[in-house]
Design a protein around this motif. Structure first.
Motif, PDB file in Angstrom:
ATOM      1  N   UNK A  49       0.971  -1.176  -0.043  1.00 59.49           N
ATOM      2  CA  UNK A  49       0.129  -0.180   0.058  1.00 59.49           C
ATOM      3  C   UNK A  49       1.057   1.285   0.040  1.00 59.49           C
ATOM      4  N   UNK A  50       0.741   2.101  -0.784  1.00 61.81           N
ATOM      5  CA  UNK A  50       1.822   3.115  -1.194  1.00 61.81           C
ATOM      6  C   UNK A  50       1.025   4.522  -0.270  1.00 61.81           C
ATOM      7  N   UNK A  51      -0.234   4.447  -0.403  1.00 56.99           N
ATOM      8  CA  UNK A  51      -0.989   5.688   0.194  1.00 56.99           C
ATOM      9  C   UNK A  51      -2.313   5.536   0.344  1.00 56.99           C
ATOM     10  N   UNK A  96       0.484  10.511  -4.044  1.00 57.32           N
ATOM     11  CA  UNK A  96      -0.156   9.059  -3.853  1.00 57.32           C
ATOM     12  C   UNK A  96       0.892   8.189  -4.272  1.00 57.32           C
ATOM     13  N   UNK A  97       1.880   8.264  -5.017  1.00 53.91           N
ATOM     14  CA  UNK A  97       2.569   7.124  -5.456  1.00 53.91           C
ATOM     15  C   UNK A  97       3.929   7.150  -5.065  1.00 53.91           C
ATOM     16  N   UNK A  98       4.262   7.754  -4.002  1.00 53.26           N
ATOM     17  CA  UNK A  98       5.558   7.961  -3.622  1.00 53.26           C
ATOM     18  C   UNK A  98       5.748   6.694  -2.518  1.00 53.26           C
ATOM     19  N   UNK A 112       0.715  -0.778  -5.146  1.00 53.27           N
ATOM     20  CA  UNK A 112       1.629  -1.328  -5.932  1.00 53.27           C
ATOM     21  C   UNK A 112       1.195  -2.210  -6.786  1.00 53.27           C
ATOM     22  N   UNK A 113       1.601  -2.342  -8.243  1.00 57.58           N
ATOM     23  CA  UNK A 113       1.370  -3.416  -8.988  1.00 57.58           C
ATOM     24  C   UNK A 113       2.419  -3.961  -9.481  1.00 57.58           C
ATOM     25  N   UNK A 114       2.397  -5.246  -9.815  1.00 56.72           N
ATOM     26  CA  UNK A 114       3.538  -6.164 -10.420  1.00 56.72           C
ATOM     27  C   UNK A 114       3.094  -6.831 -11.650  1.00 56.72           C
TER      28      UNK A 114
END
Length: 522
Positions: A191-193, A212-214, A243-245
């Protein structure tokens, strides 16, 4: 004014919080319908009862004492914030409920009040293929999210046993643990934010920095972990960026049999320390667990009596990487005396890892009678070297419990790597509970056993919970012992952020943050 709900806020003695009076309930419902549509405010007995249970062995003989007064189903962050503000004005407890799959009763409304069900906040708000992130409402679950991500060749690798039914918000509130966390990280890493409604109804954006994406910032205090794993006592997450992979090309999940626990334990550690880049986890099943599977699991292919332990390793990645890593792990397993169980068992058992979460299972009384029991587990984080001693001590505790009552059964233990280095392990002992026979005496014996299990974990230098949380009777009594001064800081944080003790009162001993003299009358 601070508020402490219930008659005995500082003990584990049974107590009952009465339902709201008709007058107070009418005032509350009128206020809620001022900010929500009528179909978002649920009062029917079925709606309320269905949100008062979780898979954990909450004392079902006192179930009716924990039914919420009202259920709300908001659709936005602002609606959640408005509900919490109303609760503060009227001094009514608020309990967030996501999938309701938690194993420490975090979503049970100990003091009734309002249950905030987030399932209508299940939208995908933004999919960023450049940065490989997705922003979602916290009411979505990982199964549905990954169905939407699959056409893009991506996936969200938060993979609990409750994967098909637990929700992103619940994973944040419990700081959940993932079955493939040694490869991709656990919920706190993924979880990024997120947007978070504080206990006062204010809205906070939680993450590294303001973006949001840091994923890494050194600006100010690192607050993200504070607002994860609090079991709903510090507010409600409403919208999260994840985050996605790349979806893995291949996975490998070999199961090996051993004729003794010590060799299996040594092999598990060697697999974790092998340095294989695609390593997603290794799990050790002890003799008691193998006996349970042999006795009761109809979907499992029984092993011969000389099989006393099982080990599974899991790898995810590109096909060429998994093949190379797999050869290395098979070589290590062979060196430790392992016998490969074959593709059918290995692939089938790993594929079925989510299938039997929170379902009635066959248990046995101490006289051998087979009856339906509900499943529960006590979990801890234990360092690798201490696993054998902890295993012996935990089984002794359950053996004593079984001697005293027919209500419980020992279904064995497993230990699962928390990280790719194999330093510590999610260690669980599974327990069958005959809930129809659960009464005050059996519940008291169970709480005593839970406390003893937690004490063993702490004494071994571990933590009394790796993933489920330690917020209820039994293990929660030892929270100040495990955290020391850190527990006092928890009380300070709770008192400052939740001055009226609105959010999920009765959990984590946090009622101690408030003065007894300010107890409220419902």
């Amino acid at each position: 004014m601070t508020t402490t709900f219930g008659a005995t806020p500082f003990t584990n003695e049974p107590f009952t919080t009465p339902p709201l009076s008709d007058e107070r309930l009418a005032t509350l419902v009128t206020a809620l319908r001022g900010v929500l549509a009528d179909d978002q405010v649920l009062l029917a007995k079925t709606d309320r009862y269905n949100r008062a249970r979780v898979p954990a062995p909450f004392p079902v003989h006192r179930w009716s004492e924990r039914v919420p007064d009202v259920v709300v189903m908001p659709t936005s962050t602002e609606q959640v914030a408005q509900v919490v503000r109303i609760a503060n004005d009227l001094k009514v407890p608020v309990v967030p409920r996501d999938g309701g799959t938690g194993l420490t009763d975090g979503a049970v409304p100990m003091h009734r009040g309002i249950v905030v069900d987030v399932k209508k906040m299940n939208q995908i708000h933004e999919l960023d293929l450049v940065h490989r992130t997705v922003t979602v409402g916290t009411g979505i679950n990982m199964l549905k999210l990954n169905e939407r991500l699959a056409p893009h060749g991506l996936f969200y690798p938060d993979d609990p046993a409750s994967y098909p039914c637990s929700l992103v918000g619940g994973r944040i509130g419990t700081s959940g643990w993932s079955l493939i966390g040694s490869r991709y990280g656990h919920t706190r890493d993924l979880v990024l934010s997120f947007d978070h409604v504080l206990p006062t109804g204010d809205v906070l954006h939680v993450g590294d920095g303001i973006g949001q994406q840091i994923s890494k910032s050194s600006s100010g205090y690192q607050l993200k972990h504070l607002f994860m794993g609090h079991q709903g006592t510090l507010g409600i997450a409403t919208r999260a960026t994840l985050k996605l992979f790349p979806k893995p090309e291949a996975e490998l999940s070999p199961f090996w049999a051993f004729d003794n626990y010590d060799d299996a334990h040594a092999c598990t550690g060697a697999l974790a320390r092998a340095g294989v880049a695609t390593f997603a986890g290794a799990v050790l099943f002890d003799e008691h667990k193998v006996a349970y599977l042999r006795r009761d699991d109809e979907a499992y292919i029984p092993q011969p009596a000389d099989v006393r332990a099982l080990v599974c390793a899991v790898m995810y990645g590109y096909e060429d990487e998994v093949r190379a890593g797999g050869r290395r792990l098979f070589r290590i397993a062979k060196e430790h005396g392992a016998r490969y169980l074959g593709d059918e068992i290995s692939e089938g058992d790993w594929a079925a890892r989510h299938d039997r979460y929170a379902t009635p299972l066959h248990g046995r009384t101490k006289d051998g009678q087979v009856i339906p029991m509900s499943w529960h587990c006590e979990d801890a984080s234990i360092t690798f070297a201490n696993l054998p001693a902890v295993s012996r001590a935990w089984h002794e505790i359950l053996a004593d419990l079984r001697r005293r009552t027919d209500v419980f059964d020992d279904w064995g233990m497993f230990a699962y790597t928390n990280t790719s280095t194999g330093v510590d392990y999610l260690t669980e002992i599974d327990v069958g509970i005959w809930e129809q026979r659960l009464d005050e005496a059996a519940w008291a014996a169970w709480v005593e056993a839970k406390r003893a299990i937690a004490q063993v974990a702490i004494a071994s230098g571990g933590s009394m919970s790796a993933c489920h949380g330690s917020c209820r009777e039994g293990e929660v009594d030892l929270l100040p012992q495990e955290l020391g001064r850190g527990f006092d800081v928890m009380l300070d944080v709770k008192r400052v952020l939740d001055p009226n003790n609105i959010m999920n009162p009765g959990k984590y001993l946090l009622d101690r943050a408030y003065d007894r003299s300010t107890d409220a009358h419902r």
